[in-house]
Design a protein around this motif. Structure first.
Motif, mmCIF file in Angstrom:
data_model
loop_
_atom_site.group_PDB
_atom_site.id
_atom_site.type_symbol
_atom_site.label_atom_id
_atom_site.label_comp_id
_atom_site.label_asym_id
_atom_site.label_seq_id
_atom_site.Cartn_x
_atom_site.Cartn_y
_atom_site.Cartn_z
ATOM 1 N N THR A 146 5.330 3.763 1.326
ATOM 2 C CA THR A 146 6.053 2.580 0.865
ATOM 3 C C THR A 146 6.098 2.520 -0.652
ATOM 4 N N ALA A 147 7.091 1.800 -1.155
ATOM 5 C CA ALA A 147 7.217 1.527 -2.588
ATOM 6 C C ALA A 147 8.075 0.291 -2.748
ATOM 7 N N ALA A 148 7.816 -0.461 -3.798
ATOM 8 C CA ALA A 148 8.585 -1.667 -4.091
ATOM 9 C C ALA A 148 8.844 -1.740 -5.585
ATOM 10 N N SER A 149 9.925 -2.418 -5.928
ATOM 11 C CA SER A 149 10.277 -2.600 -7.332
ATOM 12 C C SER A 149 10.899 -3.970 -7.503
ATOM 13 N N PRO A 189 0.837 -1.205 0.000
ATOM 14 C CA PRO A 189 0.000 0.000 0.000
ATOM 15 C C PRO A 189 0.867 1.248 0.000
ATOM 16 N N GLU A 190 0.317 2.346 -0.489
ATOM 17 C CA GLU A 190 1.099 3.573 -0.545
ATOM 18 C C GLU A 190 1.504 4.050 0.850
ATOM 19 N N ALA A 195 3.526 -5.843 6.313
ATOM 20 C CA ALA A 195 2.311 -6.099 7.085
ATOM 21 C C ALA A 195 2.257 -5.113 8.240
ATOM 22 N N ASP A 196 1.063 -4.577 8.503
ATOM 23 C CA ASP A 196 0.840 -3.679 9.632
ATOM 24 C C ASP A 196 0.194 -4.499 10.738
#
Length: 377
Positions: free
Chosen positions: A146-149, A138-139, A167-168
């Motif tokens: 957050t960001a993923a690549s 999630p943003e 995970a929150d």
């Protein structure tokens, strides 16, 4: 570095510019042959060069245009027909060769189009599988943006053996990044097993050590290869910023703060899948896990060795920490995590002398400063 640009494998000459250049080349070739044939003795064989016209047009055009170009080339050859009757056989032979080349060009183009369609379908399936396996974070998650690549080593691939998840939980924001030994479908299946265990155990286990133990237990139930393993890094940030990390043979995460870069201290253990080879306890983190206090303005970067082990033409590794420092000098805070990852991949690709030979995954957690706060509050 793999470019990861999502090209679908279609022929390069698909735009108006390349097609115009190809057609212009074919017409110029016809004109040049006519001029040379007219200005040379009738016994010359310059007109035979017209057999190349269909082949030239095949770079960027489909069968209808190829056939049309063959008709133009053959017609041009007949217009240049010498008056001597004994030359008619040569003209007919040239015309037959033009037709054969046109037919072969049509076959090659059709086959290429079928392969292009097939490749687009495979890429589409791979992208769907990636979205199911690697859930986009999630943003925002807890206090973080957050960001993923992810870039797979194989050309046109979208999935591979690297993995990440967030995970929150009631214990704080937890993040996982990992690297499966090997590549291919077996690596993808192994990554799926680890992610499945994480999405369940992250909400139940109180400590990162116990969480690593759950991941190891779940993986060993799945693995059939005694030599298979997964390196992994787990981090946990409580609401007050206290952060812990636990490394299962994985490179440490990096913290970007006030223009500097430092490693996040972590407890250490064996890679997942190998922990049963030792009698060391895996139920608790132990005293080796040191805490770190993150503050608003900090950014945590988790990565796999596809980035850190990128080499230039001299064989030197990509200086990840130095380049992150340079990024902070060029881009004032607050850090945009997606921009950071995009910049990092582009920078590593520019540094590399060739495509990467390993998958590369990145996960960034950026804690924006509050109103009126400085970069680190």
């Amino acid at each position: 570095m793999a470019d990861g640009d999502g090209q679908d494998g279609a022929p390069a000459a698909t735009g108006r510019g390349p097609k115009t250049a190809v057609l212009g080349t074919a017409l110029l070739l016809c004109l040049l042959v006519v001029v040379l044939q007219v200005s040379t003795p009738p016994s010359s064989h310059i007109a035979s060069v017209l057999v190349a016209v269909p082949a030239v047009v095949s770079f960027g055009f489909g069968p209808p245009v190829i056939i049309g170009s063959a008709v133009v080339a053959a017609g041009t050859r007949w217009l240049l027909l010498p008056t001597e009757p004994h030359r008619i056989g040569s003209v007919i032979g040239t015309t037959v060769v033009i037709c054969v080349i046109a037919a072969l060009s049509c076959f090659v183009v059709r086959r290429g189009e079928r392969e292009s369609v097939r490749l687009r379908k495979v890429v589409s399936v791979a992208e769907t599988a990636q979205r199911a396996l690697l859930r986009p974070p999630p943003e925002t998650l807890g206090p973080f943006r957050t960001a993923a690549s992810y870039l797979a080593a194989a050309q046109y691939a979208r999935i591979g053996g690297d993995l990440y998840a967030v995970a929150d939980t009631e214990f704080g924001v937890r993040a996982l990044i990992g690297d499966v030994r090997g590549k291919g479908l077996d690596a993808v299946s192994t990554a799926s097993a680890v992610l499945g265990s994480f999405h369940e155990a992250a909400y139940e286990e109180e400590t990162l050590g116990r969480l690593a133990g759950r991941l190891d237990t779940g993986l060993n139930r799945f693995l059939r290869d005694d030599e298979a393993f997964v390196t992994a890094l787990l981090i946990q940030t409580a609401p007050d910023g206290h952060t812990k990390a636990y490394s299962c043979g994985h490179p440490p995460s990096l913290v970007l703060r006030d223009g500097t870069v430092h490693e996040l201290p972590a407890g250490t253990g064996l890679p997942l899948g190998l922990r049963t080879l030792t009698s060391a306890p895996t139920e608790a983190e132990g005293p080796r896990v040191a805490g770190t206090l993150l503050r608003p303005g900090d950014t945590v970067l988790l990565y796999t060795d596809g980035i850190a082990e990128t080499r230039n033409e001299t064989g030197a590794f990509y200086p990840l920490a130095d380049r992150l420092t340079a990024y902070q000098r060029a881009h004032p805070p607050p850090v945009d995590p997606q921009h950071l990852l995009t910049w990092l991949l582009d920078d590593a690709q520019a540094y590399s002398c060739a495509d990467t030979y390993d998958d590369a995954a990145l996960l960034a957690l950026a804690w924006p400063p509050g109103p009126g706060e400085g970069p680190s509050g």
